[in-house]
Motif scaffolding. Structure first.
Motif: not given
Ligand code: AMP
Length: 594
Positions: A259-262, A266, A281, A311, A351, A386, A413, A415, A430, A432, A434
């Motif tokens: 999925e796109y991680k925008l 949150r 969050r 998001e 999401f 998303v 992200m 999954k 899940w 991440k 990057k």
């Molecule tokens: P991080 O803060 O780097 O640990 O990344 C987790 C955060 O990514 C989550 O708390 C969400 O705010 C954000 N996020 C953005 N896109 C997604 C997605 N598709 N699924 C889950 N989290 C996402």
């Protein structure tokens, strides 16, 4: 307050004795023992009060009941209660460095013969502190002060110590939420093995006082029966991190959803008909910051009662482009919500869905939740599920990541399609992903306009965004590198169509290379100056294709028009692909792990 049968009430001195022990202890086992015996002594109805106070609160965080009275105010209360001069109180406070210690000392010295008519109870202390938190409006300072002084006057020096610390939001007993659950498992459910069940109930309700009370009143089966509830935030599921697509695939058994991680905020959105609450969050209520998001949930989520996560990102309503995170943060700093809403509009990329139409979905696999999400979330300019891609290929994941980044995302992200929603836990359901590198841009880049897209919102009827190309000197053509919609003044928006009109083309000009198809094509003629936050790899722009990585070109991230049309430059004077590849290599930096 019902004052009958005070003997059935827990004395506050019992609580304070336990707090004294807790402060002196450090091992988790010993702390759990002290807490467990305190829980055993507490009447069922008073358990929530005890639990919240021990957490240093009055209610679960999400209710937003603020205690933290100001230092000045605490000093005034202590001055009145001790009958000492304010200077002496201040001096003692500064010496002790903590209001509680100062209070204990001063009251011991100042009121040696103090004898309270009846002992303070936990309930009395809790109710008084709660009243203080609720008083507002004119004269509220005086009323709060009166209430606090009266409480202090009836308390022993040691009790006063903890009352003042709590009132100032500085209790800090060093007791973790999970230690309270340990103690509850032992003292109330009869064994440590029940801790998991309690933990789950806590993770789906975020209300420790409620869970402990439920254990006492309904036993194990009552706690097992806890379901997610609209209105009570769920502790968020958290992600692990791995550094390559191949590792993620291996970890998840070869089949994943990317999925796109925008890069926004949150939001956990609780919808009950027309009533919506939004939690951050950290599970604080942020409904007041995002009334527009609440409105979208009512209008564009087709489930009457639901809990969703998404998001929230700042969006350019005229082009649909997302802005960097900093833009969204203006929203929080603004005072006038209406004004902030207009100035910094947002879109929600949903999401997850944890509850819908009466059903708790947290135990369902990702795929089932995603199906429901797609069923209930309407795709509009401001809402959508998303973007997601199910895949078994590392290469596809990498390409999708580049796409996400060129669309303003920060990565992916990934999954596990089989994973449940594990509230409050970080896990490999899940993961991440990057980017490894980022390439920051400091220079401007001159690019030729080769296409335009119809605008929407305020730009309806005009062009909202333009398609830009660099010059490929070697091959004598113009491969696209970016769309751009930001940085244009109203005047620019009006003059651009006229400026470009003579170069309009009903087909893609033969010297333009593009995978995207704009609403209007232009022969490369007009060159504009742009700046961008960085150059990224992109599967959807052919500029520099294969030069850094096979199958990827280069794109601009968060591009912005500087306001300068480079009249003096012909299209062949635009920045060349070679220069852009050099900039990418020169400015490539390893991304810091975080
Ligand atoms: P991080 O803060 O780097 O640990 O990344 C987790 C955060 O990514 C989550 O708390 C969400 O705010 C954000 N996020 C953005 N896109 C997604 C997605 N598709 N699924 C889950 N989290 C996402």
């Amino acid at each position: 307050m019902n004052s009958a049968a005070p003997f059935l009430r827990l004395k506050f001195s019992t609580v304070v004795d336990a707090y004294g022990k807790l402060e002196a202890l450090s091992g988790r086992v010993a702390i759990t023992e002290v807490l467990a015996s305190l829980l055993r002594e507490t009447p069922k109805a008073e358990l929530p009060m005890l639990v919240y106070l021990t957490q240093g609160k009055l209610r679960p965080d999400y209710e937003g009941v603020e205690l933290g009275i100001a230092e000045k105010f605490a000093i005034r209360a202590l001055t009145t209660a001790s009958g000492l001069p304010v200077e002496a109180v201040k001096r003692s406070y500064v010496e002790a460095g903590d209001i509680g210690t100062a209070a204990e000392k001063l009251l011991e010295e100042g009121r040696q013969n103090h004898l309270s008519s009846e002992p303070l109870t936990l309930r009395r202390v809790y109710d008084a502190l709660f009243d203080i938190s609720q008083i507002s409006g004119s004269g509220s300072i005086e009323s709060k002060l009166r209430e606090l002084v009266s409480l202090l006057s009836d308390s022993s020096p040691k009790e006063a110590k903890y009352i003042l610390r709590t009132a100032m939001g500085e209790l800090r007993l060093g007791v973790a939420d999970f230690t309270i659950l340990d103690a509850c498992a032992v003292a109330i459910l009869g064994g440590k093995e029940h801790r998991k069940v309690l933990e789950r109930a806590y993770n789906v309700t975020s209300d420790l006082g409620h869970v402990v009370q439920l254990a006492a009143e309904k036993g194990l089966s009552g706690v097992e029966g806890v379901r997610v509830q609209v209105g009570k935030p769920i502790r968020p599921m958290l992600a692990e991190r791995l550094s390559t697509a191949a590792e993620i695939l291996e970890k998840m058994g070869g089949d994943v959803v990317a999925e796109y991680k925008l890069d926004g905020e949150r939001a956990q959105i609780h919808k009950d008909g027309a009533k919506v609450e939004i939690f951050s969050r950290r599970l604080e209520k942020i409904t007041a910051t995002y009334p527009d998001v609440a409105e979208y949930a009512v209008k564009y989520v087709k489930s009457r009662r639901a809990i969703l996560e998404g998001e929230v990102v700042a969006v350019n309503t005229e082009t649909g482009e997302y802005f960097p995170f900093q833009e969204l943060m203006h929203r929080r700093r603004k005072h006038g919500v209406q004004e902030a809403m207009q100035q910094y509009p947002v879109a929600v990329n949903f999401f997850d869905v944890m509850f819908s139409e009466g059903e708790d979905l947290t135990g369902e696999p990702y795929t089932a939740r995603r199906t429901e999400l797609e069923r209930i979330v309407q795709v509009t300019d401001f809402t959508r599920p998303v973007p997601a891609l199910r895949t078994k290929s590392a290469e596809e994941i990498e390409r999708y990541m580049e796409e996400a980044i060129s669309e303003g995302g920060e990565g992916l992200m990934v999954k596990d399609p089989r994973a449940k929603y594990t509230a409050g836990a970080r896990g490999f359901g899940w993961i991440k992903l990057k980017r490894e590198y980022r390439s920051e841009l400091t220079d401007t880049i001159d690019l030729a306009i080769v296409g335009a897209y119809h605008g929407r919102g305020r730009r309806a009827g005009a062009y909202g965004a333009y398609l830009l190309a660099a010059y490929d000197q070697k091959r004598g053509c113009f491969p696209t590198i970016s769309k751009i919609g930001t940085g244009f003044s109203d005047e620019d928006l009006e003059r651009f169509p006229k400026l470009l009109k003579p170069y309009e083309s009903s087909v893609k000009p033969p010297n333009v290379e593009s995978m995207l198809v704009p609403d209007v094509w232009y022969r490369p003629k007009v060159v504009i100056e742009t700046i961008a936050s960085e150059i990224t790899l992109s599967p959807i722009h052919p500029a520099g294709m294969d030069s850094i990585r096979k199958g990827s070109g280069l794109a601009l991230r968060f591009p912005k028009f500087t306001g300068k049309v480079r009249d003096e430059k012909g299209p062949e004077d635009a920045t060349t692909v070679k220069e852009i590849v050099e900039m990418y290599n020169l400015q490539k930096k390893r991304i810091k792990e975080n």
